[in-house]
Write a protein that holds these residues in place. Structure first.
Motif, mmCIF file in Angstrom:
data_model
loop_
_atom_site.group_PDB
_atom_site.id
_atom_site.type_symbol
_atom_site.label_atom_id
_atom_site.label_comp_id
_atom_site.label_asym_id
_atom_site.label_seq_id
_atom_site.Cartn_x
_atom_site.Cartn_y
_atom_site.Cartn_z
ATOM 1 N N ILE A 423 0.847 -1.208 0.000
ATOM 2 C CA ILE A 423 0.000 0.000 0.000
ATOM 3 C C ILE A 423 0.873 1.246 0.000
ATOM 4 O O ILE A 423 0.587 2.219 -0.715
ATOM 5 N N ARG A 424 1.969 1.246 0.789
ATOM 6 C CA ARG A 424 2.857 2.406 0.831
ATOM 7 C C ARG A 424 3.520 2.626 -0.525
ATOM 8 O O ARG A 424 3.664 3.773 -0.973
ATOM 9 N N ARG A 425 3.945 1.516 -1.159
ATOM 10 C CA ARG A 425 4.574 1.671 -2.477
ATOM 11 C C ARG A 425 3.580 2.245 -3.486
ATOM 12 O O ARG A 425 3.942 3.090 -4.313
ATOM 13 N N MET A 426 2.316 1.763 -3.421
ATOM 14 C CA MET A 426 1.296 2.327 -4.315
ATOM 15 C C MET A 426 1.075 3.798 -4.012
ATOM 16 O O MET A 426 0.915 4.622 -4.937
ATOM 17 N N GLU A 427 1.084 4.136 -2.716
ATOM 18 C CA GLU A 427 0.904 5.538 -2.345
ATOM 19 C C GLU A 427 2.085 6.378 -2.802
ATOM 20 O O GLU A 427 1.919 7.516 -3.284
ATOM 21 N N ILE A 428 3.301 5.789 -2.701
ATOM 22 C CA ILE A 428 4.496 6.519 -3.155
ATOM 23 C C ILE A 428 4.441 6.755 -4.658
ATOM 24 O O ILE A 428 4.790 7.845 -5.166
ATOM 25 N N ALA A 429 3.996 5.727 -5.378
ATOM 26 C CA ALA A 429 3.881 5.901 -6.834
ATOM 27 C C ALA A 429 2.882 6.999 -7.189
ATOM 28 O O ALA A 429 3.116 7.817 -8.094
ATOM 29 N N ARG A 430 1.758 7.008 -6.449
ATOM 30 C CA ARG A 430 0.763 8.055 -6.721
ATOM 31 C C ARG A 430 1.311 9.433 -6.382
ATOM 32 O O ARG A 430 1.128 10.403 -7.145
ATOM 33 N N LEU A 431 2.004 9.493 -5.249
ATOM 34 C CA LEU A 431 2.575 10.772 -4.854
ATOM 35 C C LEU A 431 3.672 11.219 -5.806
ATOM 36 O O LEU A 431 3.870 12.430 -6.037
ATOM 37 N N LEU A 432 4.406 10.247 -6.382
ATOM 38 C CA LEU A 432 5.461 10.597 -7.338
ATOM 39 C C LEU A 432 4.871 11.276 -8.562
ATOM 40 O O LEU A 432 5.403 12.284 -9.060
ATOM 41 N N LYS A 433 3.761 10.702 -9.030
ATOM 42 C CA LYS A 433 3.101 11.339 -10.180
ATOM 43 C C LYS A 433 2.621 12.745 -9.820
ATOM 44 O O LYS A 433 2.772 13.684 -10.606
ATOM 45 N N GLU A 434 2.042 12.876 -8.640
ATOM 46 C CA GLU A 434 1.573 14.200 -8.245
ATOM 47 C C GLU A 434 2.728 15.171 -8.064
ATOM 48 O O GLU A 434 2.614 16.344 -8.408
ATOM 49 N N SER A 435 3.858 14.641 -7.533
ATOM 50 C CA SER A 435 5.011 15.519 -7.332
ATOM 51 C C SER A 435 5.587 16.005 -8.648
ATOM 52 O O SER A 435 6.071 17.144 -8.744
ATOM 53 N N GLN A 436 5.568 15.163 -9.647
ATOM 54 C CA GLN A 436 6.060 15.596 -10.964
ATOM 55 C C GLN A 436 5.207 16.737 -11.508
ATOM 56 O O GLN A 436 5.738 17.719 -12.059
ATOM 57 N N ALA A 437 3.870 16.579 -11.327
ATOM 58 C CA ALA A 437 3.002 17.667 -11.787
ATOM 59 C C ALA A 437 3.226 18.932 -10.974
ATOM 60 O O ALA A 437 3.231 20.054 -11.507
ATOM 61 N N MET A 438 3.439 18.743 -9.667
ATOM 62 C CA MET A 438 3.656 19.903 -8.814
ATOM 63 C C MET A 438 4.997 20.561 -9.093
ATOM 64 O O MET A 438 5.146 21.783 -8.941
ATOM 65 N N THR A 439 5.973 19.779 -9.554
ATOM 66 C CA THR A 439 7.295 20.356 -9.885
ATOM 67 C C THR A 439 7.181 21.371 -11.007
ATOM 68 O O THR A 439 7.804 22.439 -10.980
ATOM 69 N N GLU A 440 6.388 21.005 -11.972
ATOM 70 C CA GLU A 440 6.192 21.933 -13.086
ATOM 71 C C GLU A 440 5.532 23.222 -12.591
ATOM 72 O O GLU A 440 5.912 24.319 -13.019
ATOM 73 N N GLU A 441 4.561 23.053 -11.699
ATOM 74 C CA GLU A 441 3.924 24.249 -11.162
ATOM 75 C C GLU A 441 4.910 25.072 -10.338
ATOM 76 O O GLU A 441 4.913 26.304 -10.378
#
Length: 917
Positions: A423-441
Motif C-alpha cells: 500500500i505504501r509503495r502504491m501511495e508513493i507511486a501516486r505521490l510521485l506522479k503528483e510531485s512531478q506535476a507539482m514540480t512543473e507548477e
C-alpha cells in the motif's frame, strides 16, 4: 479386541525379585524346620542323658550313705550315724522312681534298673537292717560272726557291677544319638547348599529373561531410530514395539515427536513458500489473489475472499480485493463496516473465528457437477502495528485442522507488514506522479517567488528596526522583574513577622491565662465557701454578694476560655479528635440539658429527629456538642415567649450541591435550631459571625455577652468540615442551621467545604441576633452534701500544698482544713523536696506547675525518681490551660490533673478517689 495388559519394566523387576524372595522364604522355612528338629534332639540328649546319669549317681550316693552310716553306727554305737542311713533309705526310692519314669522309652534299661532295685533291697534286708538291730540289742557276738562272713559286701559288689553295666549302656546310647545328630547336621548343610544353588539358578534365570526382554526391545527401538536417521530427513518411518511397558511408552513418545517434527517441517516449509511467493508484487489486488491461491492450496480450502481496509467519509471500510473459486463475482459482499457481520466483528475484536457448524444459507462452493455446502469457515484478521488492515475468509469442505489454522496464523503475522509495504509503495507511486506535476507548477511559481524575495528583503530591514525596539522593551521588563522580586522578598519578610506575631500572641494569651486564672482560682474558691455560709456568720445580703462574686468569676472564666479557644482556632493549634458519635442519644441529651431552662423561661422546647438520620456518625463529639449547646443557649437567651425547636435530619441527595458531593463522606446532616425570639436584621448576618461583634449595642446592654460565641462556633463548624447558615426576620425569630458531614475517612480539605458554604449561602435571606457560647449549668448539689460521704476519707490526712501564690494557698488551706485535713505548704519545688525529706510522710500533694526556682514538672520528676515515692498521689494544678498540658503533667509523674480556677466539687472528688485507692 481386549486391551493388552501392561507389563512394565518396573513390574518385571519387582516380580523377579518377588520370585527370588519367595524361594528364599521357602528355603528359610525348610531350613528352620530342620534346625528346629536338630535342636530338639540336641536338647533331648542334653536334658535326658544328663538327667539319667545324675539320677544314677544320686542312687549310688544314697546307697554309699546307707553303707557308711550302717558301719559307723556298728563301730561307734552312736545314733547320729543312723541319720544319713535313714535319710538315704527314704531318698533312693524317689530317685529310682524318677529314673525309671525317665527310661520309659527304653525297656531294656528299665529291666536292668529293676534288678538293681532288687539287689539294693536284698542288701537292706540281709545286711543293713539286721546288723543295725543287733547293734541296738548290743549283740556283739552275732555281729562279729556276721562280719566274719560279711554277706553285705557281695551285695554291694553286685550293685556296683550292675550300675557300671547300666552306665555303659546309657553312654553307648548317648554316643549313638550324637552320631545320628551329626549325620542330620551334615544333611542340613548339604540341603542348605542345594537351596542356595537352586535360588541362585532361579535368580540368574529370571535376570536373563528380564534383561533379554528389556534389551531386545531397546535394540528394536534403537534400530528403528537408526533407520529413521539414515533416511536423511524422511520421517515416515515409525517405531513398532510389541511389549506393553516403558519401552513402548518411549516408542510412542518418539513416534509423537516424529509426527510433531514432521508437522513442524511441513509448517515451516509452507510458511517459507508463502513468504517468498508474494515478493516483488506491487499491487494489493495481485497480492490478495496470489495469497488466496497459495493458502487455499496449502489448506485445501475450496473458497476464499480477501478484504482490505480503506478510509472514506463513513470511516474505515473493508473492501473485497480478491476471491478464490468466485462464481460470477458473487463470492460474498463487496464491503463491510467495522462490527458489521463476522468480517467486521473480526476486525473490531482483532480475533480469529473458526465456525464448523455452517448454516444452510451460507455461500455454496461450486464445482463442475454442482454446488456443495462447506463444512468449516475460517476468518482471520491481518494486523499491522496492532491495527487491522485486512481480513481473510476461507471456506473448506473439511474442518480446518489445528495445524492448518496455525499455518495461516503464522503466515499472517508478517503478512500485515507486506500489505502495508505494498500500500505504501502504491501511495508513493501516486505521490510521485503528483510531485512531478507539482514540480512543473513550482518552476512557474519560482519566478514569482524571486520577485517576492526582493520585497521580503525590504521587509526584513523593517523587522530589524522593530527588533531593536523590542530589545529595549525587554530590558525594561527585566528591570521591573527585579523590582517584583524585591517586593516578593519584602512580602516574605512580612509573612515571617506575622508568624512571629502569631506566636507571640499565643504565648501572651497562655501567660495571661495563667495570670488571670491564678487570682480567679482564689476568688471562685473563697466566694463559693462564703456563698455556702457553713458557719452561718453572713447575712443574706452578704451571701448574695458572695453569689454575685462567684457568678462574675465564672463569667470571667468563660470569657477566658472563649478567648483561648478563638486563639487556638486562629493559630491552627486546636486538635480535632474524630470518633464515633451516637446520634440516637442526641435528643435525650438536649432534653436533659435544656428542659429546666425552658421551664424557667416558660418557653416550649421541641425536638424533631428524622427517621433517616444514621445512629452513628464520625465527628469530634466535644466540638459538636459545644456548637449545639451554644446555639440552644442563644435561642433561649433571646426568646422571651413561644418556642425553641431543634430539627435533626439527613440532607437528601437531591439537595446536595456539586461541592458537597465532592466531599468524601457517608452522609450530610442538617441540625436546625429555630426560635421565636427577637430576630436579627439582614445587614447584620455576616457581622455576628465575627469576633466581639453583636447585632447592636442595645443587645449587649439587655442580654449581655461578649460576641465570641458564634465566631467560635463558625470556626468549629469549619474545622469539622461544615458551616452554619442563618435565616432570620426581626421580631419573628431566627433559625441557625448547622451543615455537618460524617467524616468516617478523616478530615477533609476545607477549601471544598468553603466553596459549598458560598454556594448554599446565596439562598440565605434572614438573620439572627448576636450569640455567644454559654455552658449549660447542670444542677449541682451543694458542696456540703457532696462531701458528707467523704468526711471520713479526709479526716486527719496530711496534705502538702505547693504553690507560689499566697491567695491560692489561703483559699485551698481554708477549704481543706474544714474537711479535717492537716495542711502543710511550700512555695516552690525546692521547699517541697526539703519538707518531704525532713517531715512525716504526706498522704497527698497538690502541686502547682508555674513556680520560681523549681517548677512543678521538675519537682514531680524528683519525687518519683530520687525520692522513689512512686505510689504517693500527686494532683497537678495549673492555670495555663494550653495544649498538651495534661499529657506533660502525667509524663512528669502526676497522678491526676485539674486546671485552675478550681471547682471544689471536682477537687474533692479527685482527692477522694486517690485517697481511697
Amino acid at each position: 479386541m481386549e486391551k493388552k495388559m501392561r507389563f512394565g519394566i518396573k513390574s518385571k523387576i519387582i516380580i523377579g525379585y518377588l520370585i527370588v524372595i519367595v524361594c528364599l522364604f521357602i528355603a528359610f522355612i525348610v531350613l528352620n524346620s530342620q534346625i528346629s528338629s536338630l535342636q530338639k534332639e540336641r536338647n533331648f540328649i542334653i536334658d535326658h542323658d544328663i538327667e539319667v546319669h545324675d539320677l544314677t549317681n544320686r542312687i549310688e550316693k544314697h546307697l554309699l550313705d546307707m553303707e557308711t552310716g550302717q558301719r559307723g553306727y556298728i563301730i561307734t554305737g552312736e545314733a547320729s550315724y543312723l541319720e544319713p542311713y535313714n535319710s538315704a533309705a527314704t531318698s533312693w526310692e524317689k530317685d529310682y522312681n524318677a529314673l525309671y519314669q525317665l527310661l520309659n522309652n527304653n525297656p531294656n534299661q528299665q529291666e536292668k534298673l529293676e534288678k538293681i532295685k532288687g539287689s539294693i533291697q536284698d542288701w537292706i534286708e540281709a545286711a543293713g537292717e539286721p546288723t543295725i538291730a543287733l547293734k541296738k540289742e548290743n549283740n556283739t557276738k552275732e555281729l562279729q560272726q556276721f562280719f566274719e562272713k560279711d554277706p553285705g559286701r557281695q551285695y554291694m559288689d553286685d550293685i556296683r557291677s550292675q550300675f557300671t553295666s547300666f552306665r555303659n549302656v546309657e553312654k553307648k546310647s548317648t554316643e549313638t544319638r550324637a552320631t545320628e545328630l551329626d549325620e542330620k547336621n551334615q544333611k542340613i548343610k548339604i540341603g542348605l547348599y542345594g537351596l542356595l544353588l537352586f535360588v541362585t539358578l532361579i535368580s540368574l534365570a529370571i535376570a536373563i529373561v528380564l534383561s533379554n526382554s528389556i534389551v531386545n526391545t531397546i535394540k528394536e527401538v534403537t534400530q528403528t531410530i537408526k533407520r529413521i536417521t539414515a533416511s536423511k530427513g524422511e520421517l515416515k518411518g515409525r517405531i513398532k514395539v510389541r511389549s506393553n511397558d516403558e519401552i513402548k511408552d518411549l516408542g510412542l513418545a518418539t513416534n509423537a515427536l516424529l509426527e510433531n517434527i514432521e508437522e513442524r517441517n511441513w509448517l515451516q516449509t509452507n510458511i517459507a513458500h508463502a513468504v517468498t511467493m508474494y515478493q516483488g508484487i506491487a499491487s494489493v489486488d495481485k497480492l490478495a489473489e496470489k495469497f488466496l491461491f497459495t493458502v487455499s492450496e496449502m489448506t485445501q480450502a475450496s473458497f476464499g475472499a480477501f478484504y482490505v481496509r480503506e478510509e472514506n467519509d463513513k470511516g474505515n471500510l473493508f473492501v473485497k480485493q480478491a476471491a478464490f473459486a468466485d462464481r460470477k463475482g458473487d463470492a460474498g459482499k463487496e464491503s463491510f463496516l467495522i462490527g458489521e457481520g463476522l468480517i467486521g466483528q473480526a476486525a473490531l475484536e482483532k480475533r480469529t473465528f473458526v465456525i464448523n457448524d455452517v448454516p444452510d444459507t451460507y455461500q455454496l462452493i461450486t464445482s463442475g457437477l454442482g454446488d456443495v455446502k462447506p463444512k468449516s469457515i475460517f476468518i482471520v484478521p491481518v494486523l499491522f502495528e496492532d491495527e487491522v488492515i485486512a481480513v481473510i475468509e476461507l471456506a473448506s469442505l473439511h474442518e480446518f485442522t489445528v495445524l492448518e489454522q496455525e499455518l495461516i496464523s503464522q503466515v499472517i503475522e508478517t503478512f500485515g507488514l507486506t500489505i502495508n509495504g505494498v500500500i505504501r509503495r502504491m501511495e508513493i507511486a501516486r505521490l510521485l506522479k503528483e510531485s512531478q506535476a507539482m514540480t512543473e507548477e513550482l518552476q512557474a511559481q519560482s519566478e514569482e517567488l524571486q520577485t517576492q524575495s526582493e520585497e521580503l528583503q525590504m521587509q526584513s530591514e523593517e523587522l530589524r528596526m522593530i527588533n531593536e525596539q523590542l530589545e529595549e522593551r525587554t530590558k525594561d521588563a527585566e528591570e521591573k522583574s527585579f523590582e517584583l522580586e524585591a517586593a516578593k522578598e519584602d512580602l516574605e519578610e512580612k509573612a515571617h513577622q506575622l508568624e512571629l506575631n502569631s506566636q507571640y500572641k499565643s504565648e501572651f494569651l497562655a501567660n495571661m491565662s495563667h495570670e488571670l486564672r491564678t487570682p480567679l482560682n482564689s476568688i471562685l474558691i473563697l466566694s463559693e465557701m462564703l456563698e455556702e455560709n457553713a458557719a452561718k456568720t453572713l447575712s443574706e445580703d452578704e451571701e448574695e454578694y458572695a453569689r454575685i462574686i462567684h457568678s462574675s468569676g465564672k463569667d470571667l472564666l468563660a470569657l477566658i476560655n472563649d478567648i483561648l479557644d478563638l486563639s487556638k482556632v486562629e493559630s491552627g493549634k486546636l486538635d480535632i479528635l474524630l470518633a464515633e458519635m451516637n446520634m440516637s442519644e442526641l435528643p435525650d441529651q438536649i432534653e436533659r440539658n435544656f428542659s429546666h431552662v425552658a421551664e424557667q423561661k416558660n418557653v416550649q422546647l421541641k425536638i424533631n429527629k428524622a427517621q433517616d438520620v444514621p445512629d452513628i456518625i464520625h465527628t469530634d463529639e466535644k466540638r459538636f456538642q459545644q456548637i449545639v449547646k451554644n446555639l440552644l443557649s442563644n435561642a433561649f437567651k433571646f426568646t422571651e415567649s413561644g418556642s425553641v425547636t431543634v430539627s435533626i435530619q439527613r440532607v437528601a441527595d437531591h439537595r446536595l450541591t456539586t461541592a458537597m458531593r465532592t466531599v468524601d463522606t457517608d452522609c450530610w446532616l442538617e441540625i436546625a435550631v429555630a426560635d421565636t425570639g427577637i430576630g436579627i436584621p439582614k445587614e447584620k448576618h455576616q457581622l455576628i459571625f465575627e469576633a466581639f461583634q453583636q447585632a447592636d449595642g442595645a443587645t449587649v446592654r439587655k442580654y449581655g455577652g461578649t460576641g465570641l460565641g458564634l465566631s467560635i462556633c463558625s470556626e468549629f463548624a469549619k474545622l469539622l468540615g461544615g458551616w452554619i447558615s442563618l435565616s432570620s426576620e426581626v421580631g419573628k425569630g431566627s433559625t441557625f442551621t448547622l451543615y455537618l458531614p460524617s467524616l468516617s475517612n478523616g478530615l477533609i480539605d476545607y477549601e471544598k467545604v468553603n466553596f459549598a458554604y458560598e454556594e448554599v449561602a446565596v439562598s440565605v435571606e434572614e438573620a439572627e441576633p448576636e450569640a455567644e457560647i454559654t455552658e449549660i449549668d447542670h444542677s449541682v448539689q451543694p458542696v456540703e452534701s457532696s462531701l458528707q460521704d467523704g468526711e471520713n476519707v479526709f479526716q486527719d490526712k496530711r496534705v502538702l500544698i505547693v504553690d507560689d501564690d499566697q491567695r491560692n494557698i489561703f483559699a485551698l488551706k481554708t477549704a481543706l482544713a474544714k474537711q479535717g485535713m492537716t495542711i502543710m505548704t511550700a512555695h516552690n519545688g525546692i521547699e517541697c523536696l526539703e519538707m518531704m525529706e525532713n517531715s512525716e510522710p504526706f498522704d497527698l500533694i497538690l502541686m502547682d506547675i508555674m513556680m520560681p526556682q523549681m517548677d512543678g514538672y521538675e519537682a514531680m520528676q524528683k519525687i518519683r525518681g530520687e525520692l522513689k515515692l512512686v505510689d504517693l498521689p500527686i494532683i497537678a494544678l495549673t492555670a495555663k490551660a494550653m495544649k498538651n498540658d495534661r499529657e506533660k503533667c502525667l509524663e512528669a509523674g502526676a497522678s491526676d490533673y485539674i486546671s485552675k480556677p478550681l471547682d471544689l466539687n471536682q477537687l474533692f472528688s479527685v482527692m477522694r478517689v486517690w485517697l481511697v485507692n
